[in-house]
Design a protein around this motif. Structure first.
Motif, short mmCIF file in Angstrom:
data_model
loop_
_atom_site.label_atom_id
_atom_site.label_comp_id
_atom_site.label_asym_id
_atom_site.label_seq_id
_atom_site.Cartn_x
_atom_site.Cartn_y
_atom_site.Cartn_z
N ASP A 141 12.85 92.64 15.32
CA ASP A 141 11.60 93.16 15.88
C ASP A 141 11.94 94.16 16.98
OD1 ASP A 141 10.08 91.60 14.23
OD2 ASP A 141 8.80 90.83 15.82
N ILE A 142 10.99 95.02 17.30
CA ILE A 142 11.16 95.99 18.37
C ILE A 142 10.51 95.44 19.63
CG2 ILE A 142 10.57 98.32 19.16
CD1 ILE A 142 10.62 99.06 16.09
N PHE A 143 11.25 95.52 20.74
CA PHE A 143 10.80 95.00 22.03
C PHE A 143 10.87 96.10 23.08
CE2 PHE A 143 12.27 91.46 19.55
CZ PHE A 143 11.37 90.44 19.83
N ALA A 144 10.16 95.89 24.18
CA ALA A 144 10.15 96.86 25.27
C ALA A 144 10.25 96.15 26.60
CB ALA A 144 8.86 97.69 25.22
N THR A 145 10.91 96.81 27.55
CA THR A 145 10.97 96.28 28.92
C THR A 145 11.20 97.45 29.86
OG1 THR A 145 12.07 94.71 30.42
CG2 THR A 145 13.47 95.85 28.83
N LYS A 146 10.64 97.38 31.05
CA LYS A 146 10.79 98.44 32.04
C LYS A 146 12.12 98.27 32.76
CE LYS A 146 8.00 100.91 35.49
NZ LYS A 146 7.91 102.12 34.67
N ILE A 147 12.93 99.34 32.83
CA ILE A 147 14.25 99.24 33.46
C ILE A 147 14.39 100.23 34.60
CG2 ILE A 147 15.36 98.40 31.37
CD1 ILE A 147 16.44 101.27 30.97
N ALA A 148 13.28 100.72 35.15
CA ALA A 148 13.35 101.69 36.23
C ALA A 148 14.06 101.10 37.44
CB ALA A 148 11.94 102.14 36.62
N PHE A 149 14.76 101.98 38.17
CA PHE A 149 15.41 101.63 39.43
C PHE A 149 16.50 100.58 39.26
CE2 PHE A 149 10.77 102.22 40.02
CZ PHE A 149 10.83 103.55 40.38
N GLY A 150 17.12 100.57 38.08
CA GLY A 150 18.27 99.69 37.86
C GLY A 150 17.94 98.23 37.72
N ASP A 151 16.68 97.90 37.46
CA ASP A 151 16.29 96.50 37.31
C ASP A 151 16.20 96.15 35.83
OD1 ASP A 151 15.32 93.96 37.50
OD2 ASP A 151 13.35 94.51 38.28
N PHE A 152 17.05 95.23 35.39
CA PHE A 152 17.06 94.83 33.98
C PHE A 152 16.58 93.38 33.81
CE2 PHE A 152 20.29 98.10 34.58
CZ PHE A 152 19.91 99.02 33.63
N SER A 153 15.76 92.92 34.74
CA SER A 153 15.30 91.53 34.70
C SER A 153 13.82 91.40 34.36
CB SER A 153 15.57 90.86 36.05
OG SER A 153 14.85 91.51 37.10
N GLY A 154 13.19 92.51 33.96
CA GLY A 154 11.76 92.46 33.66
C GLY A 154 11.44 91.71 32.38
N LYS A 155 10.20 91.38 32.21
CA LYS A 155 9.75 90.64 31.02
C LYS A 155 9.96 91.47 29.76
CE LYS A 155 5.55 88.69 28.92
NZ LYS A 155 6.22 87.53 28.33
N ILE A 156 10.44 90.79 28.71
CA ILE A 156 10.65 91.42 27.41
C ILE A 156 9.37 91.27 26.59
CG2 ILE A 156 12.11 91.52 25.38
CD1 ILE A 156 13.55 92.07 28.02
N THR A 157 8.83 92.37 26.10
CA THR A 157 7.54 92.37 25.41
C THR A 157 7.69 92.86 23.97
OG1 THR A 157 6.38 92.78 27.49
CG2 THR A 157 5.18 93.24 25.46
N ASN A 158 7.17 92.08 23.03
CA ASN A 158 7.13 92.48 21.63
C ASN A 158 6.03 93.54 21.46
OD1 ASN A 158 6.29 92.36 18.72
ND2 ASN A 158 7.86 90.77 18.62
N VAL A 159 6.35 94.68 20.83
CA VAL A 159 5.38 95.77 20.76
C VAL A 159 4.27 95.50 19.75
CG1 VAL A 159 7.11 97.46 21.46
CG2 VAL A 159 6.64 97.13 19.02
N GLY A 160 4.41 94.45 18.92
CA GLY A 160 3.33 94.05 18.03
C GLY A 160 3.28 94.80 16.71
N GLU A 161 2.33 94.36 15.88
CA GLU A 161 2.10 95.01 14.58
C GLU A 161 1.24 96.26 14.78
OE1 GLU A 161 1.77 91.63 11.27
OE2 GLU A 161 0.30 91.36 12.88
N PRO A 162 1.29 97.25 13.89
CA PRO A 162 2.02 97.28 12.63
C PRO A 162 3.43 97.84 12.73
CG PRO A 162 0.61 99.18 12.76
CD PRO A 162 0.35 98.39 14.01
N VAL A 163 3.90 98.17 13.94
CA VAL A 163 5.29 98.63 14.05
C VAL A 163 6.23 97.50 13.66
CG1 VAL A 163 7.07 99.28 15.71
CG2 VAL A 163 4.89 100.49 15.69
#
Length: 645
Positions: free
Chosen positions: A363-385
């Protein structure tokens, strides 16, 4: 009797010969399996099983071969046999994979049963933790679904097309269309030859035809995922490990993947070079650049990986060299597969994974990584993608709200197909903003230890709070998808707050300078006590204002500026040493020195009176005939600030 014995011997020989033949077949299948030649391995394993030769190892490898080929229907059948017939011979990973294929087939309730078994058998596995913490993941995916409008992509072929990347006004993508090679699952690093990179020059006179990149990029080996710099002058791409124009294998006989870089000069790609952190022992693949072209993201199973493949990053130095690869950590990476990173202009990382809770497969997921922070919530982008099968190589233009991805879902033209989409409703990602600062006294600049700093949302509901440490410092986070108030308070001070609106999540420093609060003050009260001031002392036989006294007097001045009607009488005192008349004179000079200092700071004369009391108001028993220490005498050399009105 002799005939019976001979018959037994013949039958035994035949049975042994058959067993030997089966072992040879299994050995051959295992060799193909280790080479990632899953189709050939499957054919042999199936023939062995049909002859009744069943072992846990054969079922494991056959199930895995189907799993990595994305034949989830067959994988489910084999994994079910494993779970039913050999439950004591299974590692937890097989319950996870069985759960994944069930999910890909839409059997979510059965998948949950197997995931529960996996969770019970593991401790600290990121996939198990995510499953326990996100049991309502299907509801969350449902909420994120319906935001995309899929559009036709006119350049697919009956073969395999995937890995689109933006290039100038068009795309570069990977395909095996020129050879008709139907080897499946290139995105799991199991591909054979003949995948090449192509471009669609929609801004040229090529009539939108698909054009193969030149021979410096494309070889007789496999080229796939790519990314280019903003100006289109540099390309990074994935290729099979190549040494002297031949395949280079590791000790296990596996042909690994590497990332290469090339420059565009006079219309041709030149200076092709492999990146220095490649290896013959592990794969490095699927490059993606940050918006400023200064960071390269990629997938690898290099040492330090948490799972089958993780996402890493390196800094691209000004001279073209690279920093040491850095794993993005266990919020993004799991013990399964994380691949195909893409970073948007707003520094949102999109990637494919089968380790985070999804609909099935990759599945394709998204997370905000601005300012070197890689600890944000991982979000599934949903259907139909996303679908129940594999969805990957997602790219997105935040200005046009359009993008592309690839999938092996049913209904496509080839093995893998590229799909275009238009985002009609933005994805709301968790946005966490770090707020730090110090709380101080406004007048003295002293740090305030134990002050409460709280976050209050726009509905006036307290969201979180913290306490300042021994240095007066605090640290907390706010949800930057909404407006918040940050308020600092401590007993004896007037609270202060600042409003933070919706933001991009950039870390912010907010320092608070609190004013003292005057409460229950009336005629005759000592303002110094109400303000919790340190006692204002004088040196022996002197009436000048000491540096430590200036700090405290400034606090009195601040209070009088805040309350314009406040009038003060400065009472000054001496110790008992020296003649009484002298001490009365000295104390008067101290009172006048204090008043003059405050007038020099801007207070009107009519709001201040100074009076000296000599040694008539000692605070201890250190009179004329009493022996006391210097410290005890010091306590009597002081000034007070008495409220007149």
């Amino acid at each position: 009797m002799i005939k019976k014995i001979l018959l037994v011997i013949v039958l035994t020989f035949i049975g042994a010969s058959a067993l030997f033949a089966q072992d040879r077949q299994v050995e051959k299948a295992n060799e193909k399996y280790e080479e990632y030649s899953f189709s050939l391995a499957i054919d042999i394993y199936k023939k062995v099983l049909e002859k009744g030769y069943v072992t846990p190892d054969i079922l494991k490898k056959l199930g895995n071969a189907y799993y990595f080929k994305a034949d989830y229907t067959e994988a489910a059948k084999i994994y079910k046999r494993l779970v039913d017939e050999f439950p004591n011979d299974l590692a937890p990973e097989y319950y996870f994979r069985y759960a994944q294929v069930l999910k890909s087939l839409g059997n979510y309730s059965e998948s949950d049963v197997e995931m529960s078994k996996f969770t019970q058998l593991t401790s600290g596995d990121e996939r198990a933790i995510a499953y326990k913490n996100e049991r309502n993941y299907l509801e969350e995916i449902k909420n994120n679904s319906g935001r995309y409008e899929l559009k036709d992509f006119d350049y697919n072929s009956p073969y395999g097309d995937f890995a689109p990347s933006f290039y100038k006004q068009g795309l570069i993508f990977s395909s095996d269309r020129d050879t008709g090679n139907l080897a499946r699952y290139r995105h799991t690093w199991t591909s054979k030859d003949f995948l090449d990179l192509y471009k669609v020059d929609v801004d040229s006179s090529s009539n939108n035809k698909v054009v193969k990149l030149d021979e410096n990029i494309n070889t007789r080996l496999h080229e796939s995922t790519s990314t280019t710099t903003k100006d289109g002058g540099v390309i990074y791409f994935t290729r099979n490990n190549l040494l002297d124009s031949k395949y280079a294998k590791d000790k296990q006989g596996i042909i690994r993947l590497k990332i290469y870089r090339a420059k565009l000069l006079n219309g041709d790609w030149t200076e092709v070079e492999e990146l220095p952190f490649n290896s013959d022992s592990y794969s490095v693949a699927h490059p993606a650049l940050s918006p400023d072209d200064k960071t390269l993201y990629f997938a690898s199973d290099m040492p330090g990986s948490l799972g089958e493949s993780d996402i890493f990053k390196v800094t691209i130095n000004q001279d073209g060299t690279f920093s040491t690869p850095e794993n993005l950590g266990n919020t993004i990476n799991t013990e399964a597969r994380e691949n195909f990173p893409y970073v948007s202009e707003k520094e949102i990382l999109y990637f494919s994974s089968d380790g985070h809770p999804g609909l099935g497969g990759l599945d394709i997921f998204a997370t905000k990584i601005a300012f070197g922070d890689f600890s944000g919530k991982i979000t599934n982008v949903g259907e139909p993608v996303n679908s129940t099968l594999d969805d990957f190589t997602y790219i997105f233009d935040e200005e046009t709200r359009e993008g592309y991805f690839a999938s092996n879902r049913e209904g496509g033209m080839g093995e893998d197909d590229i799909y275009a989409f238009k985002e009609i409703k933005p994805l709301v990602l968790e946005c966490v903003q770090q707020i730090t600062g110090t709380v101080r006294d406004k007048i003295s600049n002293e740090v305030l230890v134990g002050a409460t700093v709280m976050v209050i949302n726009e509905e006036n509901i307290e969201v979180s709070n913290t306490i300042t440490n021994s240095n007066g410092d605090y640290s907390l986070t706010v949800d930057c998808n909404q407006g918040n108030f940050v308020r600092a308070s401590i007993e004896g001070y007037i609270p202060a707050e600042e409003y933070l609106g919706i933001s991009d999540g950039k870390p912010t420093i907010i320092d608070f300078y609190l004013e003292r609060e005057i409460v229950t003050a009336g005629f005759g009260d000592d303002l110094a006590k109400l303000l919790q001031l340190s006692t204002i002392y004088f040196d022996l036989n002197k009436y000048n204002i000491r540096k430590d006294a200036e700090v405290e007097i400034q606090k009195v001045i601040a209070a009088m500026e805040k309350y314009p009607s406040l009038r003060i009488q400065v009472n000054s005192h001496t110790d008992s040493r020296g003649p009484d008349p002298y001490n009365l004179w000295l104390s008067q000079r101290r009172a006048e020195a204090t008043v003059n200092y405050m007038i020099a700071q801007g207070l009107p004369k009519d709001r201040l009176i100074g009076e000296g009391f000599g040694e008539t108001r000692l605070v201890n028993g250190c009179g004329n005939v009493v022996k006391c220490s210097s410290e005890e005498h010091q306590l009597n050399r002081r000034s007070e600030f008495i409220i007149l009105e």
